[in-house]
Design a protein around this motif. Sequence first.
Motif, PDB file in Angstrom:
ATOM      1  N   ASP A  56      64.775  25.214  36.539  1.00  0.00           N
ATOM      2  CA  ASP A  56      64.580  26.197  35.470  1.00  0.00           C
ATOM      3  C   ASP A  56      65.108  27.571  35.873  1.00  0.00           C
ATOM      4  N   GLY A  57      65.906  27.583  36.937  1.00  0.00           N
ATOM      5  CA  GLY A  57      66.387  28.835  37.500  1.00  0.00           C
ATOM      6  C   GLY A  57      65.826  29.055  38.889  1.00  0.00           C
ATOM      7  N   ASP A  58      64.822  28.250  39.248  1.00  0.00           N
ATOM      8  CA  ASP A  58      64.242  28.294  40.588  1.00  0.00           C
ATOM      9  C   ASP A  58      64.396  26.932  41.243  1.00  0.00           C
ATOM     10  N   LEU A  59      64.558  26.943  42.552  1.00  0.00           N
ATOM     11  CA  LEU A  59      64.583  25.719  43.344  1.00  0.00           C
ATOM     12  C   LEU A  59      63.407  25.767  44.306  1.00  0.00           C
ATOM     13  N   TRP A  60      62.830  24.613  44.612  1.00  0.00           N
ATOM     14  CA  TRP A  60      61.708  24.535  45.538  1.00  0.00           C
ATOM     15  C   TRP A  60      62.016  23.583  46.673  1.00  0.00           C
ATOM     16  N   PHE A  61      61.603  23.960  47.884  1.00  0.00           N
ATOM     17  CA  PHE A  61      61.736  23.115  49.059  1.00  0.00           C
ATOM     18  C   PHE A  61      60.459  23.232  49.879  1.00  0.00           C
ATOM     19  N   ILE A  62      60.266  22.265  50.757  1.00  0.00           N
ATOM     20  CA  ILE A  62      59.160  22.314  51.710  1.00  0.00           C
ATOM     21  C   ILE A  62      59.767  22.357  53.103  1.00  0.00           C
ATOM     22  N   ILE A 133      63.472  29.308  45.840  1.00  0.00           N
ATOM     23  CA  ILE A 133      64.746  30.012  45.745  1.00  0.00           C
ATOM     24  C   ILE A 133      64.885  30.518  44.319  1.00  0.00           C
ATOM     25  N   ASN A 134      64.907  31.834  44.169  1.00  0.00           N
ATOM     26  CA  ASN A 134      65.143  32.452  42.869  1.00  0.00           C
ATOM     27  C   ASN A 134      66.654  32.555  42.701  1.00  0.00           C
ATOM     28  N   ALA A 135      67.213  31.701  41.852  1.00  0.00           N
ATOM     29  CA  ALA A 135      68.665  31.630  41.686  1.00  0.00           C
ATOM     30  C   ALA A 135      69.183  32.861  40.942  1.00  0.00           C
ATOM     31  N   HIS A 136      70.287  33.421  41.459  1.00  0.00           N
ATOM     32  CA  HIS A 136      70.929  34.576  40.826  1.00  0.00           C
ATOM     33  C   HIS A 136      72.246  34.205  40.166  1.00  0.00           C
ATOM     34  N   GLY A 137      72.918  33.225  40.724  1.00  0.00           N
ATOM     35  CA  GLY A 137      74.217  32.816  40.187  1.00  0.00           C
ATOM     36  C   GLY A 137      74.599  31.464  40.734  1.00  0.00           C
ATOM     37  N   ALA A 138      75.601  30.882  40.100  1.00  0.00           N
ATOM     38  CA  ALA A 138      76.051  29.559  40.538  1.00  0.00           C
ATOM     39  C   ALA A 138      77.524  29.389  40.225  1.00  0.00           C
ATOM     40  N   GLU A 139      78.143  28.535  41.016  1.00  0.00           N
ATOM     41  CA  GLU A 139      79.511  28.108  40.739  1.00  0.00           C
ATOM     42  C   GLU A 139      79.478  26.594  40.626  1.00  0.00           C
ATOM     43  N   LEU A 140      80.097  26.085  39.568  1.00  0.00           N
ATOM     44  CA  LEU A 140      80.078  24.658  39.282  1.00  0.00           C
ATOM     45  C   LEU A 140      81.488  24.121  39.228  1.00  0.00           C
ATOM     46  N   TRP A 141      81.654  22.914  39.720  1.00  0.00           N
ATOM     47  CA  TRP A 141      82.924  22.218  39.635  1.00  0.00           C
ATOM     48  C   TRP A 141      82.661  20.849  39.036  1.00  0.00           C
ATOM     49  N   ALA A 142      83.484  20.445  38.103  1.00  0.00           N
ATOM     50  CA  ALA A 142      83.395  19.107  37.514  1.00  0.00           C
ATOM     51  C   ALA A 142      84.792  18.525  37.506  1.00  0.00           C
ATOM     52  N   GLY A 143      84.964  17.439  38.222  1.00  0.00           N
ATOM     53  CA  GLY A 143      86.259  16.782  38.297  1.00  0.00           C
ATOM     54  C   GLY A 143      86.428  15.755  37.204  1.00  0.00           C
ATOM     55  N   PRO A 144      87.619  15.210  37.107  1.00  0.00           N
ATOM     56  CA  PRO A 144      87.916  14.272  36.034  1.00  0.00           C
ATOM     57  C   PRO A 144      87.459  12.840  36.309  1.00  0.00           C
TER      58      PRO A 144
END
Length: 173
Positions: A56-62, A133-144
């Motif tokens: 939802d814009g945040d990531l969680w880890f333990i 992790i409070n996400a601020h930005g992202a880069e996405l790649w999607a291949g064919p």
Amino acid sequence: MTNDTNHNAGQDLSHEDAVRKIAAIIKDTKFAMLTTTADTGRMHARPMTTQQTEFDGDLWFIGGKDTEGVHDMRRRPQVNVSYSNPDASEYVSITGTAELVEDRAKLDELWSDFYKTYFDGGKDDPNIQLIKINAHGAELWAGPGKIKALYELAKGAVTGRRGDMGTNETVDL
């Protein structure tokens, strides 16, 4: 949406669309690479288990309070988390700020017996550290996809022109 030839700041996606797209990519990815900056200034990436919560814009880890990674995040909270799904030709790199959280209800939500391997005291182990992790930005790649990628590579080799190797987007969160 942009491609590798015409990369821009990616303001084409709304916040909600970006979150949905990232969630779809990371949903079935078991492990992420969490990158922190060590005291030496060098970056260090380590595998972390992806939690079964909807992005939802945040990531969680333990993690463990006594680990180098948690030490790094305590001192320098700027992190990167990357996910790779090569079978689907999808990749995402998320930048954000780590927050070390003490929240029993959240631990109950995220806990699985898998973690008993790392924490002798189970869910009550005092070394357990929730990492948000409070996400601020992202880069996405999607291949064919594999077959189309092979076709595009072959076509490029024959024609000398760049093939359509997918899309690349940068989004603010």
